[in-house]
Design a protein around this motif. Structure first.
Motif, PDB file in Angstrom:
ATOM      1  N   PRO A   9      11.665   8.837  92.687  1.00 18.24           N
ATOM      2  CA  PRO A   9      10.314   9.936  92.031  1.00 18.24           C
ATOM      3  C   PRO A   9      11.649  10.189  91.142  1.00 18.24           C
ATOM      4  CG  PRO A   9      11.026  11.219  94.217  1.00 18.24           C
ATOM      5  CD  PRO A   9      11.765   9.852  93.915  1.00 18.24           C
ATOM      6  N   GLY A  10      11.262  11.018  89.995  1.00 18.18           N
ATOM      7  CA  GLY A  10      12.146  11.143  88.816  1.00 18.18           C
ATOM      8  C   GLY A  10      12.769  12.579  88.888  1.00 18.18           C
ATOM      9  N   LEU A  38       1.877  16.956  87.550  1.00 19.55           N
ATOM     10  CA  LEU A  38       2.451  18.111  88.520  1.00 19.55           C
ATOM     11  C   LEU A  38       2.437  19.058  88.784  1.00 19.55           C
ATOM     12  CD1 LEU A  38       6.240  16.712  87.249  1.00 19.55           C
ATOM     13  CD2 LEU A  38       5.257  15.808  89.125  1.00 19.55           C
ATOM     14  N   ASP A  39       1.952  19.727  89.924  1.00 15.70           N
ATOM     15  CA  ASP A  39       2.119  21.095  89.710  1.00 15.70           C
ATOM     16  C   ASP A  39       2.578  21.683  89.102  1.00 15.70           C
ATOM     17  OD1 ASP A  39      -0.883  20.381  90.870  1.00 15.70           O
ATOM     18  OD2 ASP A  39      -0.143  19.887  92.925  1.00 15.70           O
ATOM     19  N   ASP A  40       4.962  21.391  89.953  1.00 15.15           N
ATOM     20  CA  ASP A  40       5.354  22.010  89.611  1.00 15.15           C
ATOM     21  C   ASP A  40       6.046  21.628  88.396  1.00 15.15           C
ATOM     22  OD1 ASP A  40       7.613  23.921  88.493  1.00 15.15           O
ATOM     23  OD2 ASP A  40       8.465  23.927  91.357  1.00 15.15           O
ATOM     24  N   ASP A  41       6.660  21.782  87.354  1.00 19.99           N
ATOM     25  CA  ASP A  41       7.577  21.022  86.734  1.00 19.99           C
ATOM     26  C   ASP A  41       9.004  20.932  86.793  1.00 19.99           C
ATOM     27  OD1 ASP A  41       7.128  22.507  84.808  1.00 19.99           O
ATOM     28  OD2 ASP A  41       5.265  21.778  83.321  1.00 19.99           O
ATOM     29  N   ALA A  42       8.988  22.342  86.810  1.00 21.05           N
ATOM     30  CA  ALA A  42      10.609  22.721  87.038  1.00 21.05           C
ATOM     31  C   ALA A  42      11.418  21.568  87.392  1.00 21.05           C
ATOM     32  CB  ALA A  42      10.805  24.329  87.611  1.00 21.05           C
ATOM     33  N   PRO A  43      11.144  21.433  89.007  1.00 17.78           N
ATOM     34  CA  PRO A  43      12.628  20.484  89.268  1.00 17.78           C
ATOM     35  C   PRO A  43      11.958  19.253  88.569  1.00 17.78           C
ATOM     36  CG  PRO A  43      10.684  21.114  91.283  1.00 17.78           C
ATOM     37  CD  PRO A  43       9.892  21.870  90.147  1.00 17.78           C
ATOM     38  N   MET A  44      11.335  18.766  88.013  1.00 13.14           N
ATOM     39  CA  MET A  44      11.291  17.400  86.922  1.00 13.14           C
ATOM     40  C   MET A  44      12.240  17.620  85.885  1.00 13.14           C
ATOM     41  SD  MET A  44      10.227  14.305  86.447  1.00 13.14           S
ATOM     42  CE  MET A  44       9.295  13.758  87.610  1.00 13.14           C
ATOM     43  N   LEU A  45      11.761  19.174  85.230  1.00 11.57           N
ATOM     44  CA  LEU A  45      12.898  18.821  83.581  1.00 11.57           C
ATOM     45  C   LEU A  45      14.016  18.964  83.575  1.00 11.57           C
ATOM     46  CD1 LEU A  45       9.630  21.863  82.292  1.00 11.57           C
ATOM     47  CD2 LEU A  45      10.541  19.024  81.592  1.00 11.57           C
ATOM     48  N   ALA A  46      14.617  19.562  84.978  1.00 11.30           N
ATOM     49  CA  ALA A  46      15.706  20.481  85.701  1.00 11.30           C
ATOM     50  C   ALA A  46      16.367  18.989  85.915  1.00 11.30           C
ATOM     51  CB  ALA A  46      16.369  21.534  86.925  1.00 11.30           C
ATOM     52  N   ALA A  47      15.854  17.788  86.303  1.00 14.61           N
ATOM     53  CA  ALA A  47      16.179  16.367  87.092  1.00 14.61           C
ATOM     54  C   ALA A  47      16.541  15.740  85.215  1.00 14.61           C
ATOM     55  CB  ALA A  47      15.503  16.407  87.650  1.00 14.61           C
ATOM     56  N   ASP A  93       9.567  24.418  74.813  1.00 13.77           N
ATOM     57  CA  ASP A  93      10.306  25.315  74.133  1.00 13.77           C
ATOM     58  C   ASP A  93      11.299  25.804  75.345  1.00 13.77           C
ATOM     59  OD1 ASP A  93      10.047  23.390  71.938  1.00 13.77           O
ATOM     60  OD2 ASP A  93       9.431  25.114  70.589  1.00 13.77           O
ATOM     61  N   GLU A  94      10.484  26.581  75.535  1.00 15.08           N
ATOM     62  CA  GLU A  94      10.872  27.580  76.261  1.00 15.08           C
ATOM     63  C   GLU A  94      11.616  27.699  77.659  1.00 15.08           C
ATOM     64  OE1 GLU A  94       8.882  32.389  78.989  1.00 15.08           O
ATOM     65  OE2 GLU A  94       8.058  30.941  77.593  1.00 15.08           O
ATOM     66  N   ALA A  95      10.715  26.364  78.073  1.00 14.57           N
ATOM     67  CA  ALA A  95      11.328  26.137  79.888  1.00 14.57           C
ATOM     68  C   ALA A  95      12.470  25.198  79.380  1.00 14.57           C
ATOM     69  CB  ALA A  95       9.917  24.495  80.002  1.00 14.57           C
ATOM     70  N   LEU A  96      12.887  24.441  78.022  1.00 17.51           N
ATOM     71  CA  LEU A  96      13.874  23.331  77.907  1.00 17.51           C
ATOM     72  C   LEU A  96      15.196  24.390  78.074  1.00 17.51           C
ATOM     73  CD1 LEU A  96      11.611  20.287  77.220  1.00 17.51           C
ATOM     74  CD2 LEU A  96      13.154  20.764  79.235  1.00 17.51           C
ATOM     75  N   ALA A  97      14.744  25.477  77.005  1.00 16.37           N
ATOM     76  CA  ALA A  97      16.043  26.297  76.692  1.00 16.37           C
ATOM     77  C   ALA A  97      17.011  26.652  77.715  1.00 16.37           C
ATOM     78  CB  ALA A  97      15.754  27.310  75.805  1.00 16.37           C
ATOM     79  N   PRO A  98      16.908  27.148  78.784  1.00 16.20           N
ATOM     80  CA  PRO A  98      17.966  27.502  80.059  1.00 16.20           C
ATOM     81  C   PRO A  98      18.516  25.981  80.092  1.00 16.20           C
ATOM     82  CG  PRO A  98      16.022  28.190  80.459  1.00 16.20           C
ATOM     83  CD  PRO A  98      15.610  27.341  79.291  1.00 16.20           C
ATOM     84  N   HIS A  99      17.984  24.385  79.833  1.00 17.39           N
ATOM     85  CA  HIS A  99      19.096  23.852  80.237  1.00 17.39           C
ATOM     86  C   HIS A  99      19.559  23.045  78.467  1.00 17.39           C
ATOM     87  CE1 HIS A  99      17.046  22.978  83.868  1.00 17.39           C
ATOM     88  NE2 HIS A  99      16.085  23.749  83.011  1.00 17.39           N
ATOM     89  N   GLY A 100      19.685  23.769  77.560  1.00 18.76           N
ATOM     90  CA  GLY A 100      19.785  23.407  76.692  1.00 18.76           C
ATOM     91  C   GLY A 100      20.149  22.722  75.471  1.00 18.76           C
ATOM     92  N   LEU A 101      18.225  23.057  75.779  1.00 18.84           N
ATOM     93  CA  LEU A 101      17.590  21.522  75.115  1.00 18.84           C
ATOM     94  C   LEU A 101      16.864  21.961  74.315  1.00 18.84           C
ATOM     95  CD1 LEU A 101      16.616  18.943  78.238  1.00 18.84           C
ATOM     96  CD2 LEU A 101      17.494  18.287  76.052  1.00 18.84           C
ATOM     97  N   THR A 102      17.045  21.926  72.709  1.00 14.67           N
ATOM     98  CA  THR A 102      15.589  22.250  71.916  1.00 14.67           C
ATOM     99  C   THR A 102      15.535  21.621  70.854  1.00 14.67           C
ATOM    100  OG1 THR A 102      17.664  22.356  70.206  1.00 14.67           O
ATOM    101  CG2 THR A 102      17.417  24.134  71.418  1.00 14.67           C
ATOM    102  N   ARG A 103      14.108  21.981  70.705  1.00 15.58           N
ATOM    103  CA  ARG A 103      12.911  20.160  70.347  1.00 15.58           C
ATOM    104  C   ARG A 103      13.167  19.745  68.441  1.00 15.58           C
ATOM    105  NH1 ARG A 103       7.390  22.209  68.378  1.00 15.58           N
ATOM    106  NH2 ARG A 103       7.922  23.728  69.302  1.00 15.58           N
ATOM    107  N   ARG A 104      13.867  18.800  68.683  1.00 13.57           N
ATOM    108  CA  ARG A 104      13.882  18.625  67.396  1.00 13.57           C
ATOM    109  C   ARG A 104      13.265  17.580  66.006  1.00 13.57           C
ATOM    110  NH1 ARG A 104      19.661  15.127  67.242  1.00 13.57           N
ATOM    111  NH2 ARG A 104      19.425  15.551  65.378  1.00 13.57           N
ATOM    112  N   ARG A 105      12.093  17.088  66.711  1.00 15.00           N
ATOM    113  CA  ARG A 105      10.595  16.284  66.341  1.00 15.00           C
ATOM    114  C   ARG A 105       9.967  16.493  67.271  1.00 15.00           C
ATOM    115  NH1 ARG A 105      12.162  12.296  62.526  1.00 15.00           N
ATOM    116  NH2 ARG A 105       9.939  11.937  62.402  1.00 15.00           N
TER     117      ARG A 105
END
Length: 262
Positions: free
Chosen positions: A102-103, A130-139, A199-211
């Motif tokens: 799993p991812g 995914l019912d909860d995508d937070a663990p996947m986005l963190a990974a 954008d909001e979910a990934l910002a705490p992981h240091g990721l910002t949208r480029r395209r």
């Protein structure tokens, strides 16, 4: 076949490969992934495809000369990947590694294959299941190297009413306007995502949208085989022309977003 939210529809998914909606998706996404790679410094890159499935995008990236790791929880889909990979030239085959799992466990499963992280991580058509995508986005964030990119392909939550509207399914237009999910063509109840929400979910992981692009602006309601020859070129040209343009990408069926890691 493995357990998981996608498992009940795995065979139906395979049956849809090569149809017009699949051709539009895979062609445009491949071009957009190549554009994402162009944002990185030149040279051979390390790429991870999480939820790689039958490997369409992973193989195309390997053909470009990059090293690719494909990660998927389904042994059956990876077997399908291997069959197609065996038909590739040896140089392409040698650039691909496949891992079952799993991812959400990507840092443990594939981290040792790319010390310091991957230059580009793909996760296409996964988050909606995914019912909860937070663990996947963190990974995913954890395996992107500093300065690297994350590519997500999701159902576009901004334009959920477009498919029932194009199909003349007027009653479900109102449901789509009020909801954040839908029943897809595989018969599964899944989630949609908005660019602002990611954008909001990934910002705490240091990721910002480029395209970001829209995919299947004009063709999400179509079924059956794609047209041939010039007619297919015209169809793809029309989709390509509006993929990065507002307001069209906002009402496309899928949103393809690329995030950069600080």
């Amino acid at each position: 076949m493995t357990d998981g939210p996608f498992a009940p529809a795995e065979q139906r998914w395979l049956a849809g490969l090569g149809k017009v909606r699949d051709v539009v998706r895979q062609t445009l996404v491949a071009e957009q992934v190549e554009a994402a790679l162009a944002l990185l410094p030149p040279g051979r890159k390390r790429v991870l495809d999480v939820g790689c499935g039958q490997g369409t995008q992973a193989v195309r990236v390997a053909r470009l000369g990059h090293d690719v790791v494909g990660l998927d929880p389904s042994p059956d889909l990876l077997d399908r990947f291997r069959v197609d990979l065996d038909a590739e030239p040896p140089a392409v085959r040698d650039r691909v590694r496949l891992v079952v799992g799993p991812g959400e466990q990507a840092p443990d499963l594939v981290g040792p294959l790319a010390a310091g992280g991957f230059d580009l991580v793909l996760c296409h058509g996964v988050l909606m299941y995914l019912d909860d995508d937070a663990p996947m986005l963190a990974a995913l964030a954890a395996v992107v190297r500093p300065g690297g990119l994350l590519s997500l392909l999701v159902r576009n939550g901004v334009g959920l009413a477009m498919r029932p509207g194009l199909l003349g399914d007027w009653a479900h237009v109102h449901e789509a306007l009020a909801g954040s999910g839908y029943t897809n063509r595989l018969g599964l109840d899944v989630r949609a995502h908005t660019p602002a929400g990611l954008d909001e979910a990934l910002a705490p992981h240091g990721l910002t949208r480029r395209r970001w692009w829209g995919v299947r602006t004009f063709t999400d309601h179509l079924d059956g085989p794609p047209p041939e020859g010039a007619a297919l070129d015209d169809l793809l040209g029309a989709e390509r022309a509006v993929a990065g343009a507002d307001p069209y990408r906002q009402v496309a069926a899928l949103a393809h977003l690329v995030f950069g890691k600080r």
